[in-house]
Design an enzyme around this catalytic site. Structure first.
Site, PDB file in Angstrom:
ATOM      1  CG  ASP A   1      51.889  73.077  30.588  1.00  0.00           C
ATOM      2  OD1 ASP A   1      51.723  73.782  29.565  1.00  0.00           O
ATOM      3  OD2 ASP A   1      52.087  71.845  30.528  1.00  0.00           O
TER       4      ASP A   1
ATOM      5  CG  ASN B   1      52.039  71.127  26.482  1.00  0.00           C
ATOM      6  OD1 ASN B   1      52.794  71.353  27.435  1.00  0.00           O
ATOM      7  ND2 ASN B   1      51.150  70.154  26.503  1.00  0.00           N
TER       8      ASN B   1
ATOM      9  CG  HIS C   1      56.348  65.013  27.687  1.00  0.00           C
ATOM     10  ND1 HIS C   1      55.341  65.117  26.743  1.00  0.00           N
ATOM     11  CD2 HIS C   1      55.762  65.216  28.898  1.00  0.00           C
ATOM     12  CE1 HIS C   1      54.196  65.385  27.371  1.00  0.00           C
ATOM     13  NE2 HIS C   1      54.423  65.437  28.665  1.00  0.00           N
TER      14      HIS C   1
END
Length: 425
Positions: A171, A204, A297
């Site tokens: 990220d 992601n 998460h």
């Protein structure tokens, strides 16, 4: 008024006297990058990365598509004894068209040495320092950076750290399909990323896949080329590198990782080649944490854990870094969900400063493997002192001051009964 003032004073004294919990500062806005004209052939978004033994990859972007991909370099300012030719690429993303993205590998380079370099024969001179060939060596670590005021604070604190290599567990830009944000991220990190190698893996927010229309990781792979070919990998999403006496494995949480996958086969082969006499420290980095006591998460890393954790355990991995959860957590040595003196220490450090904010909610009671956890932005420093001992510290962004909030001495598994027993199995 006097009574109100007295109440305020008493309240302050009470808070100070009782050692109240740390009060986290408020979120900060996304940074604003005003447009400024740049010469079309001058290098932009310059960053460097390790590219095999004694080599460095220089990456930059030019608006001018005819700009050459060579780098001049040497050990004295404005005096370049060497030149290396490279390659270039570009990509389109609907209406967006990238500039010319240059990748040039230079070397062989001397260890622990300052080099001066110029990209494409134009623009300013840059400089970087190569890592040392032996201990001590220091890694700066922070994931989930983004482009907010807190990102800037984290980057400023990392700049104060005398680090040799920066490791980013996924990220990066938080561009999220808006490709111009990849460019502003490159501008934001250039002052640091052009002076020390940045070794990154994907998260992601790098995926940016649109089924049927766009493959995933197009921008990430084009802009942030890592030494996957140099480490025998077939994908930029997973690779390894070595610095001083440390072997670092960068894995992909968003590409296949089951026992039939290319990544699994590559990891097994890579770990089998590790020589613990030459690289006594073994570190692994990926995005989604395997050990996480935050509500955020929760359980997302379970499948990858089931597949790959036995490989890491058998190899005697010392430390695992992950991001994704926007908070900090350090485990003890752990394996298969339980404290195990032969397992790695897991550190979640997805708290670089992203726009999504912090993950404040933790599971209770705290798992027995979890040693320290806190929802704050910050960065970490892993200083490996010698073949057996390293000092880890986590520095919370307390307003604009880096405050050391967690620290621990780590003893490597090299020479331990753990590896001795496995060598006889």
């Amino acid at each position: 008024m006097e009574m109100q003032s007295m109440i305020v004073v008493l309240t302050v004294l009470l808070v100070v006297g009782t050692g109240a919990d740390y009060v986290r500062p408020l979120p900060r806005k996304t940074l604003h990058f005003p447009w400024s004209p740049k010469h079309s052939s001058h290098p932009q978004q310059v960053h460097i990365s390790l590219a095999g033994d004694k080599h460095m990859r220089i990456t930059w972007i030019t608006i001018d598509k005819s700009s050459p991909s060579f780098v001049e370099y040497g050990t004295s300012p404005q005096s370049y004894n060497f030149i290396a030719e490279g390659e270039s690429t570009s990509y389109s993303y609907f209406l967006y068209k990238s500039g010319k993205i240059h990748h040039t590998v230079i070397g062989p380079l001397e260890d622990d040495t300052v080099y001066f370099y110029r990209c494409g024969g134009n623009g300013p001179e840059f400089q970087f320092k190569t890592p040392p060939s032996q201990f001590p060596v220091t890694f700066a670590v922070a994931g989930d950076l983004g482009q907010t005021g807190w990102t800037k604070s984290t980057i400023d604190h990392i700049e104060q750290c005398k680090y040799d290599v920066y490791v980013l567990p996924g990220d990066l830009s938080y561009a999220d399909y808006m490709q111009r944000k990849w460019d502003t991220f490159g501008e934001l990190v250039q002052p640091l990323a052009s002076t020390r190698p940045w070794m990154v893996t994907q998260g992601n927010h790098e995926k940016e896949e649109i089924p049927i229309l766009k493959d995933g990781f197009v921008s990430y792979n084009s802009r942030w080329k890592m030494p996957f070919e140099e480490s025998g990998s077939s994908s930029n999403l997973y690779y390894s590198f070595e610095v001083a006496g440390v072997h670092v494995v960068m894995l992909g949480s968003y590409t296949d990782y089951d026992e039939y996958s290319d990544q699994y086969s590559w990891l097994k082969a890579d770990l089998s080649k590790v020589d613990r006499e030459r690289t006594p420290w073994l570190v692994v980095v990926f995005h989604v944490p395997w050990y996480n006591s935050n509500y955020a998460h929760q359980g997302e890393g379970d499948d990858m854990t089931a597949s790959m954790e036995p490989l890491l355990y058998a190899a005697g991995v010392d430390v695992v870094f992950a991001g994704h959860v926007h908070a900090y957590e350090r485990s003890g040595r752990v394996y298969n969900g339980k404290t195990d003196t032969c397992g790695p220490i897991h550190i979640t450090i997805g708290d670089g400063g992203n726009r999504e904010g912090l993950a404040h909610e933790y599971l209770e009671p705290q798992p027995e493997w979890s040693i320290f956890r806190e929802a704050s932005f910050g960065h970490g420093e892993l200083r490996i002192v010698n073949s057996t001992h390293a000092f880890w510290s986590w520095h919370r962004n307390d307003d604009d001051e880096p405050i050391r909030s967690d620290q621990v001495w780590i003893t490597s598994l090299v020479g331990s009964r753990c590896l001795a027993e496995r060598s006889h199995e």
